[in-house]
Structure formats: structure tokens, C-alpha cells
Design an enzyme around this catalytic site. Structure first.
Site, PDB file in Angstrom:
ATOM      1  N   SER A   1      -4.167  -8.464  -0.327  1.00  0.00           N
ATOM      2  CA  SER A   1      -3.056  -8.100  -1.197  1.00  0.00           C
ATOM      3  C   SER A   1      -2.294  -9.382  -1.580  1.00  0.00           C
ATOM      4  CB  SER A   1      -2.159  -7.068  -0.510  1.00  0.00           C
ATOM      5  OG  SER A   1      -1.296  -6.453  -1.437  1.00  0.00           O
TER       6      SER A   1
ATOM      7  N   HIS B   1      -6.770   0.370  -1.796  1.00  0.00           N
ATOM      8  CA  HIS B   1      -6.280  -0.964  -1.443  1.00  0.00           C
ATOM      9  C   HIS B   1      -6.654  -1.322  -0.010  1.00  0.00           C
ATOM     10  CE1 HIS B   1      -3.837  -4.318  -2.712  1.00  0.00           C
ATOM     11  NE2 HIS B   1      -2.981  -4.196  -1.722  1.00  0.00           N
TER      12      HIS B   1
ATOM     13  N   ASP C   1      -8.589   1.140  -5.953  1.00  0.00           N
ATOM     14  CA  ASP C   1      -7.370   0.347  -5.799  1.00  0.00           C
ATOM     15  C   ASP C   1      -6.630   0.347  -7.127  1.00  0.00           C
ATOM     16  OD1 ASP C   1      -5.359  -1.412  -5.264  1.00  0.00           O
ATOM     17  OD2 ASP C   1      -6.638  -3.052  -4.602  1.00  0.00           O
TER      18      ASP C   1
END
Length: 722
Positions: A556, A669, A637
Site C-alpha cells: 500500500s 488490497h 483492489d
């Protein structure tokens, strides 16, 4: 667990029993919990509901029937949820005196979850569930969704999709009802429970609770006189705003629709997100957490007290200061009341730990200005409950070597913290030890120090040198804590032979709100310089680390930082990089679901803050990308769409940089499915091990995956940078 692992591997991590936080009974003598285990031999997950006797730490199986979840105490009986046929939810009750005797108390005609219960009187228990509502206000059941001839979906406002699913007209709602025990049959020692028809508490209100994309019981509470909940402001666009409010719905009967409308509680000057509504034991008062800034999801949580739930205008911010920062420079994530309503117990991050604090609440609840004091000193508290009618607390927690600990604590004497049960015998069943874990502080890029955790191999020898795994957290407003994780577990890398360092640079949480806020307009600035300083500290202060054999990994925001590092001088210090779901180009964050996030962190929307968006854009430095890199990005995602990963892989391939792309069509994600996670770990470990001279985690033919792309002729002769 009963088998000690010879080595802590991804299979051990992913196959170890995962225990839920435990729920004490009314007497404080036993706790309920679930334990789920995945078998890579049978390729199947099993779940058990169990009861732990706190007097002797003995655990008893209640049920291991498939599709069961969420055990609760129903007076002295045990209630749990079970997935029924055609999308229904069955409520199963086991006789507390004879757990083998079970019956179905109710069948709810759709999926519900996250029950909260409140005893009204003997034989009567109010309950509230979370479940989706149709636009008409009935319980949504996907099994009976009408089949459309077209798959087209039209939107006139945001959001279009959120986290990992497309938004539909069906919304989260709260459903309440009443459990009642009948008179016992002549052959029974006590009567059976039944449930009244559920009522949609939010019908006709335009409110949604619990809040997506992570709905939970932390978004609502139940008392004898009603339901408290938090919901996003329906008058503003959720894609650009975090604004939430606290509401109280008065309920005179849990078997009938309320004649009242939810009352909103506002606190002047606080316009951000809200969470954790909790009634006091009497039900006459309540408290919740509220942020100041709308659009900033990592603002400081402030404690709000409501002395009289029927007088919402009297709500006030506790621990308030004249400068607006607050007297306590920590951001609580949750809290509970003491049994007498005179204390609050708060969980909050503190310097790489998730600790428990206590705050004294005056009897009149007209003020609270004493700084909360620490009750715990290590690990990460995940849940706390009062234990019976005593002052004792029951704590569920974890740390970097143990995935589940149950403890009791006398809050007047914190040194009395007593461990009741350790899922892994303090790491020994995993082959791990607390001695492997330490922490360091190093000089940051400014006048401050940066904290980092260090995890060494269990076979560590000070006379030897080990390669470095430098792991960067996401968020960016997050932190590495003394806490267990099944997705990014430092011990998995350590047991491959790495010294693992997990730094908490500028923007991290738990070190004061100013440190967290400092990442705004500064994504590739101070955090990157802190990481450089950390790497230099490792070089000069950790002689057992061979920094010439270093790898860096991140997900991320950590993946963003990997892409940023790839184009900066620090990128040349690493033998290999791993980017999981990272930002490739800042402008592409306009494709993300929650637009308030980049708008806040980058100083406004792109057309108003273009210079700042572009300043920290990794794509501006593609000409410097040279270090071998693994890219991981999955199809579901919607926070950072898969095109970010594909773009990075395209560039690396075109430039002739050794690279690999891993994707999961059925993950978001995060990679959550056990078999997928095992492939994730295998690909990651094989990739980094190859570049630092460690043996592969799994050899050819044992990886559990097949390379999909066709080979490029001549590629084996070596890559050429372009």
C-alpha cells in the site's frame, strides 16, 4: 496447538489456530471464543466454538459444526449463528448445563451478523444484528436477487465501488428483536429461547450503519432503552467526506417499531469521523470517539461524553485543551466502561504497542481532565471486557511471537496482569521466542527520533552476519506494533535467515498526532529521509547485519515507498525490492474509491494541488529504476486499482530490469485466502532469497503455482537496461 513446529514457516503461520477475542459470562468464570484452523493437507478450514474455564485454563469444545460463527452467552446458555439454506441465518442455542443439547431458536430469512445482546430481565434479552437492507427496508437476501438480462450498472453519484465490490442500492442496517425464554416443558429443566421478528431500526432514515467497507460491532451498541450508532452524514458525498455522527434511537419495546426518530449528537468544532458508541452500564449515559477534521481518516480520536442520553446537546469533549490539541496526545481506538460507570478503559497505540489505559470519570460526568494512565506495557490489546461484577478485566491480546493471549488484570494494581492462556505457549509452539524481538531508536531527518522493531532469527548468532529485510508499513498513517499478523509477519522473514527491521517513520501512528500529521504534503520527503537514516543506523550500529545483502518490501503506502525508493539513491542499496499494491503514479489515485484520502494527504484535489501531487510521483523517476523488483497486485483492489501494478511491471520489463508480476483475480488490497497467501509467501520469499544468497523457500516444482507468461527467447542471456 499441540505440535511444536521445527521451523516457523508460512504453512505454520497460516495453519495455526486463530482464536477470536473471548467473551466472559455474567459470573466471570468462563469465556467463549472461536478457534479456526486451516489444513493444507485437506485444503479445508475448520472452526470450533469453545469455552475456557478461567479457574484452571481448561478448554471445552461446544461445537465444530461447519458454517458456525459468533458465539454469545444467552444468560447461562450459549448462542451462535449458522449459515442456513437459501441465504438464511439460523440461531442455534446450546443448553448451558448440557452443551450437547442444541436447538434452533430462530431462522432469520437473510444474512445477519455481529450480534449485540442486552439482558432486560430474566428470560428476556434484547438483540441487535447487522444486515443489509433493500431500498424498501426489508432484509436483503442475495439468494433471491432478481436475475437481470443485462449486467449494466448506472451511477449518478459516488461511490461506484468501495474496497472490493461495486456499490448497490442495498445498504447496511441495524435489526433489533427480543429473545424470550418459554416456560419449561415437562421433560425439560428450563424453557427454550425464541426470537421475535426483526425490525429495521434505520428504515426511512437514509442512514447507514454499520459503516462500510469494514462494518463491525464497534459502530453500534444496545441498552435497555435503545440503540446508539454512528453513521456517515447522508447529506455529503462519502467519497470526499469522512463526516460521521452519533445517533440515539429510543426504543420502548424491542418487539415493535420505534415511534421515535434517531437523535443526532453534535459537538461544536468536531466534523470528522465517529466510532465506538458505548452506553454506560446504567444505559443513561454514553460515550463515543470523534475526529475533528472532515476528510482526514487518521485524525486524532477524541473522547466524547454524553452525561444524559436524552439530552444530546449536553455532549462534550473530554480531555479538551485550550489550544485544541487535547490534553492527551494519543488516539484511542476503542474503550469500555467499568461496571460502576466511574472509569473508562481505553485502547490506544503508544510507541509501537497497542496498550490499555484507564481514565477516571466523575460521578456527574460533567468533566474529565485527568490524563489516562497505562495499565499494560507490551503487546497489542485487541479486546477488553469487564469480568463479572468485579473490577477485574479480561484482556485479549497478541504480540510479535504469539498470535493470541488471554489475561486478567486488576486495574488498581497493573502489576497483577495474569496470563490465563497462550495459544502458542508464548511462541514456543511456533519455534519462536520473545528473545528474538527488540526495538531501536535512531535519529530521523529532523529533530526527532524514529522507532523500529527488530526481529532476529531464532538461531541467531552474534558472531555471524545476516541479510537485512527492511519492511515498510502501509497507511501511510499506520505503524508496526508488537502485534501478530498473518499477512506481514516479521518472524516469517526472520526464520528464513534475515534480520528484519520494521521502521515507523514520519506519518506513523502512536507517537503523537503531530508526528502522524507531518506526512501531509510530504509523502516522499521526511518519511523517505527517515528510512535513509534508518538504513545508515543499521550499517553503523548493527554489525551482525550484512547490508550489502539487503532487500526492501512494502504494501500500500509501503508499496508506494518501494516505487519511490526505486527511483532514488536508496534504491541502489538493495539487492531486490517487493511492491505489494503500491502507487505507481500519483495522478492515478483519482481512480481510488475514497477520494478524501489523497485530497487530504496531497493538499487538495489534483487540479488545485497538481504541483504537490507531481512532486512525490514515483513515475517521475522511471529512468532510475534499476533494482530487481517483484510486483504484486490483485484484481479486486479498488483502493489502488491493478493498473498501478501493471504499469510498474510494464516499465520494469521495458527497461530490462529483472522483474516478476503476481496477481490474484479473487483478492482485494489484501491477500486473505490461505492457499493464495501460501503462494504469496512462496513467491515473495523465493524472490528475495535468490538475491541475497539464501536457499529458495520452495524449489522448482514445489512452489504451488505455474508461470503464465511464455518465455522470451534470449532473455536467459541477461537483461539490458534501457
Amino acid at each position: 496447538m499441540t505440535i511444536r513446529a521445527d521451523k516457523f514457516t508460512p504453512e505454520v503461520l497460516l495453519g495455526a489456530p486463530r482464536r477470536s477475542p473471548a467473551i466472559p459470562n455474567a459470573e466471570g468464570t468462563h469465556v467463549l471464543y472461536t478457534a479456526s484452523t486451516y489444513s493444507f493437507e485437506a485444503h479445508k478450514k475448520t472452526k470450533e466454538i469453545r469455552i475456557l474455564d478461567l479457574s484452571n485454563s481448561q478448554s471445552t469444545l461446544v461445537t465444530n459444526e461447519e458454517k458456525t460463527s459468533e458465539p454469545h452467552w444467552l444468560e447461562d446458555d450459549v448462542l451462535w449463528l449458522k449459515e442456513g439454506q437459501n441465504g438464511a441465518t439460523e440461531l442455534i442455542v446450546a443448553n448451558g448445563g448440557d452443551l450437547g443439547r442444541t436447538y434452533t431458536a430462530a431462522v432469520i430469512p437473510g444474512p445477519v451478523s455481529d450480534a449485540k445482546l442486552k439482558v432486560l430481565e430474566k428470560g428476556q434479552v434484547a438483540v441487535v444484528f447487522s444486515g443489509k437492507s433493500t431500498p424498501e427496508g426489508s432484509l436483503y437476501n442475495p439468494e433471491f436477487e432478481p436475475k437481470n438480462l443485462s449486467s449494466g450498472m448506472v451511477y449518478d453519484s459516488l461511490m461506484v465501488r468501495h474496497w472490493d465490490e461495486y456499490v448497490t442500492p442495498n445498504r447496511n442496517a441495524l435489526w433489533y428483536g427480543l429473545f424470550q425464554r418459554s416456560k419449561p416443558h415437562i421433560t425439560e429443566s428450563k424453557g427454550r429461547w425464541s426470537l421475535s421478528p426483526l425490525i429495521n431500526a434505520l428504515k426511512g432514515t437514509h442512514l447507514e450503519s454499520p459503516i462500510s467497507p469494514f462494518p463491525s460491532t464497534g459502530h453500534y451498541d444496545i441498552s435497555r432503552i435503545g440503540i446508539a450508532f454512528v453513521a456517515k452524514d447522508p447529506a455529503v458525498d462519502p467519497a470526499f467526506n469522512t463526516k460521521c455522527d452519533f445517533y440515539f434511537l429510543s426504543i420502548s419495546s424491542f418487539t415493535a417499531a420505534s415511534s421515535s426518530q434517531p437523535q443526532k449528537v453534535t459537538v461544536e468544532g468536531l466534523e470528522g469521523a465517529a466510532s465506538s458508541p458505548v452506553f454506560s452500564p446504567s444505559g443513561r449515559s454514553a460515550a463515543f470517539l470523534k475526529m475533528k477534521k472532515n476528510g482526514y481518516e487518521s485524525d486524532k480520536n477524541r473522547l466524547i461524553l454524553i452525561p444524559d442520553i436524552h439530552k444530546p446537546s449536553a455532549a462534550f469533549e473530554a480531555l479538551k485543551s485550550n489550544d485544541g490539541a487535547g490534553l492527551w496526545d494519543r488516539s484511542p481506538s476503542s474503550f469500555i466502561w467499568s461496571n460502576d460507570g466511574q472509569r473508562l478503559y481505553l485502547a490506544a497505540e503508544d510507541k509501537g504497542r497497542e496498550l490499555l489505559f484507564k481514565a477516571e470519570a466523575p460521578a456527574t460526568l460533567d468533566n474529565l481532565d485527568a490524563i489516562p494512565t497505562k495499565l499494560t506495557a507490551s503487546g497489542a490489546v485487541s479486546d477488553v471486557q469487564t469480568l463479572g461484577s468485579s473490577r477485574q478485566l479480561f484482556i485479549s491480546s497478541s504480540n510479535l511471537v504469539d498470535n493470541s493471549l488471554y489475561s486478567t488484570l486488576d486495574p488498581d494494581h497493573p502489576s497483577t496482569l495474569k496470563q490465563i492462556s497462550s495459544n502458542s505457549r508464548n511462541g514456543t509452539y511456533f519455534g519462536l521466542s520473545p528473545d528474538q524481538v527488540s526495538d531501536i531508536w535512531f535519529e530521523g531527518s529532523g529533530a526527532y527520533k524514529v522507532h523500529a522493531w527488530v526481529v532476529k532469527p531464532s538461531h541467531f548468532d552474534h558472531s555471524k552476519k545476516y541479510p537485512l529485510a527492511y519492511v515498510i508499513h502501509g497507511g501511510p498513517q499506520g505503524s508496526w506494533n508488537d502485534q501478530w499478523s498473518t499477512r506481514w509477519n516479521p518472524a516469517v522473514f526472520a526464520e528464513q535467515g534475515y534480520v528484519v527491521v520494521t521502521p515507523n517513520p514520519t506519518g506513523s501512528t502512536g507517537y503523537g498526532q503531530a508526528f502522524t500529521d507531518a506526512i501531509q504534503n510530504n509523502w516522499g520527503g521526511a518519511p523517505y529521509e527517515d528510512l535513509v537514516k534508518g538504513f545508515e543506523h543499521i550499517k553503523s550500529h548493527m554489525p551482525f547485519v550484512d547490508t550489502s545483502r539487503s532487500v526492501a518490501l512494502g504494501a500500500s503506502y509501503g508499496g508506494y515507498m518501494i516505487n519511490w525508493i526505486q527511483g532514488q539513491p536508496l534504491g541502489r542499496e538493495f539487492c531486490a525490492l517487493v511492491c505489494h499494491d503500491g502507487v505507481f503514479s500519483m495522478a492515478n489515485q483519482m481512480c481510488s474509491d475514497e477520494q478524501y484520502f489523497p485530497n487530504h494527504d496531497l493538499g487538495g484535489p489534483f487540479w488545485r494541488a497538481q504541483t504537490n501531487w507531481e512532486k512525490w510521483d514515483p513515475a517521475r523517476h522511471l529512468g532510475e529504476w534499476k533494482t530487481p523488483q517483484l510486483i504484486i497486485h490483485s484484481a479486486l483492489d479498488y483502493r489502488l486499482p491493478i493498473t498501478e501494478g501493471l504499469a510498474a511491471f510494464n516499465v520494469l520489463q521495458q527497461r530490462g530490469v529483472e522483474s516478476r508480476f503476481l496477481t490474484f483475480p479473487d483478492e482485494n488490497h489484501w491477500v486473505l485466502k490461505e492457499e493464495n497467501s501460501l503462494v504469496w509467501h512462496t513467491v515473495v520469499l523465493n524472490w528475495i532469497n535468490k538475491y541475497v544468497g539464501l536457499p529458495p523457500y520452495k524449489g522448482d516444482g514445489q512452489e504451488g503455482f505455474e508461470v503464465q507468461s511464455r518465455p522470451i527467447l534470449g532473455r536467459e542471456s541477461g537483461l539490458v537496461l534501457r
